[in-house]
Every structure is written in C-alpha cells, then in structure tokens.
Design a protein around this motif. Structure first.
Motif, PDB file in Angstrom:
ATOM      1  N   LYS A 169       3.431   1.770  -1.732  1.00  0.00           N
ATOM      2  CA  LYS A 169       3.761   2.057  -3.134  1.00  0.00           C
ATOM      3  C   LYS A 169       2.620   2.804  -3.819  1.00  0.00           C
ATOM      4  CE  LYS A 169       6.925  -1.776  -3.430  1.00  0.00           C
ATOM      5  NZ  LYS A 169       7.146  -3.141  -3.840  1.00  0.00           N
ATOM      6  N   VAL A 170       1.398   2.456  -3.457  1.00  0.00           N
ATOM      7  CA  VAL A 170       0.223   3.118  -4.032  1.00  0.00           C
ATOM      8  C   VAL A 170       0.190   4.597  -3.633  1.00  0.00           C
ATOM      9  CG1 VAL A 170      -2.307   3.179  -4.016  1.00  0.00           C
ATOM     10  CG2 VAL A 170      -1.106   0.974  -4.090  1.00  0.00           C
ATOM     11  N   TYR A 171       0.568   4.895  -2.402  1.00  0.00           N
ATOM     12  CA  TYR A 171       0.470   6.254  -1.872  1.00  0.00           C
ATOM     13  C   TYR A 171       1.820   6.963  -1.788  1.00  0.00           C
ATOM     14  CZ  TYR A 171      -4.321   5.096  -0.872  1.00  0.00           C
ATOM     15  OH  TYR A 171      -5.637   4.740  -1.010  1.00  0.00           O
ATOM     16  N   GLN A 172       2.791   6.450  -2.499  1.00  0.00           N
ATOM     17  CA  GLN A 172       4.123   7.058  -2.493  1.00  0.00           C
ATOM     18  C   GLN A 172       4.027   8.533  -2.864  1.00  0.00           C
ATOM     19  OE1 GLN A 172       6.882   5.063  -5.042  1.00  0.00           O
ATOM     20  NE2 GLN A 172       8.642   6.016  -4.086  1.00  0.00           N
TER      21      GLN A 172
ATOM     22  N   ARG B  94      -4.882  -4.925   3.170  1.00  0.00           N
ATOM     23  CA  ARG B  94      -4.691  -3.847   2.198  1.00  0.00           C
ATOM     24  C   ARG B  94      -5.953  -3.032   1.916  1.00  0.00           C
ATOM     25  NH1 ARG B  94      -1.188  -6.355  -2.386  1.00  0.00           N
ATOM     26  NH2 ARG B  94      -0.633  -7.391  -0.474  1.00  0.00           N
ATOM     27  N   ASP B  95      -7.073  -3.696   1.679  1.00  0.00           N
ATOM     28  CA  ASP B  95      -8.304  -2.972   1.335  1.00  0.00           C
ATOM     29  C   ASP B  95      -8.765  -2.056   2.469  1.00  0.00           C
ATOM     30  OD1 ASP B  95      -8.380  -4.107  -1.182  1.00  0.00           O
ATOM     31  OD2 ASP B  95      -9.766  -5.700  -0.594  1.00  0.00           O
TER      32      ASP B  95
ATOM     33  N   GLU C 176      -7.721   6.800   2.700  1.00  0.00           N
ATOM     34  CA  GLU C 176      -8.564   7.712   1.921  1.00  0.00           C
ATOM     35  C   GLU C 176      -9.511   8.498   2.821  1.00  0.00           C
ATOM     36  OE1 GLU C 176      -8.450   8.499  -1.298  1.00  0.00           O
ATOM     37  OE2 GLU C 176      -6.862   7.052  -1.746  1.00  0.00           O
TER      38      GLU C 176
ATOM     39  N   ILE D 199       0.832  -1.207   0.000  1.00  0.00           N
ATOM     40  CA  ILE D 199       0.000   0.000   0.000  1.00  0.00           C
ATOM     41  C   ILE D 199       0.870   1.262   0.000  1.00  0.00           C
ATOM     42  CG2 ILE D 199      -0.370   0.387   2.477  1.00  0.00           C
ATOM     43  CD1 ILE D 199      -3.187   0.256  -0.045  1.00  0.00           C
TER      44      ILE D 199
ATOM     45  N   ARG E 286      -6.388   0.859   2.771  1.00  0.00           N
ATOM     46  CA  ARG E 286      -6.654   1.846   1.716  1.00  0.00           C
ATOM     47  C   ARG E 286      -7.862   2.718   2.084  1.00  0.00           C
ATOM     48  NH1 ARG E 286      -6.820  -1.129  -3.070  1.00  0.00           N
ATOM     49  NH2 ARG E 286      -4.675  -0.572  -3.441  1.00  0.00           N
TER      50      ARG E 286
END
Length: 88
Positions: A25-28, A74-75, A82, A23, A78
């Motif tokens: 990496k998604v929000y880097q 992860r979900d 958010e 996660i 996330r």
C-alpha cells in the motif's frame, strides 16, 4: 516488482503475508507485488531455485536484483525497496 514465492500451509508465509500487504500500500503505483503459490509448481521452483518459503525475489527492469528467503518484516522490506528497487 517483488514476487513472493510462498505456500498457503506455511506458517512463515502466513506471518509474511500481512507485512507484504501493508508495504504494498505504501508503494502502490511504484512497485508491483505479486504472490506465487509454490504448491504443485515443482518445475517453476526448480527453475527459480526456490529453496524455502517464503522467498521474495526483487526484479528491476526485468532482471532479478535481489532475493531473500525467510520472513522479512516491514522495516527491512522498506529499506530493501528503497535501496534496491527505487535507487537510481
């Protein structure tokens, strides 16, 4: 910022770590993730009231806004990012 208070010998922390790595990496560039090994950090864990591992503490503008103890997949992670960190 998300601080992961964890312990290397903890099986739950071993499960949590790849979820956080993915996660992050998604929000880097938008959310900073850091890990703090609690082994030998008794004063720090008392100060932050860390009762179990892993504990994720969410900070926004320098203030704690949320925390959760235990494995967070992860979900859910996330959705929390958010809703808690990136919401206006």
């Amino acid at each position: 910022m998300v601080v992961n208070f964890s312990a290397e010998q903890s099986n739950a922390c071993k499960i949590q770590e790849p979820e956080i790595e993915a996660i992050s990496k998604v929000y880097q560039g938008r959310v900073t993730f850091t890990r703090l090994d609690v082994k030998g950090q008794d004063d720090l864990t008392r100060q932050w009231k860390i009762d179990g591992n892993p504990t994720l503490v969410f900070f926004k503008n320098g203030h704690e806004v949320y925390r959760i103890t235990g494995i967070m997949m992860r979900d859910k992670l996330r959705r929390l990012i958010e809703g808690v960190l990136l919401a206006e």
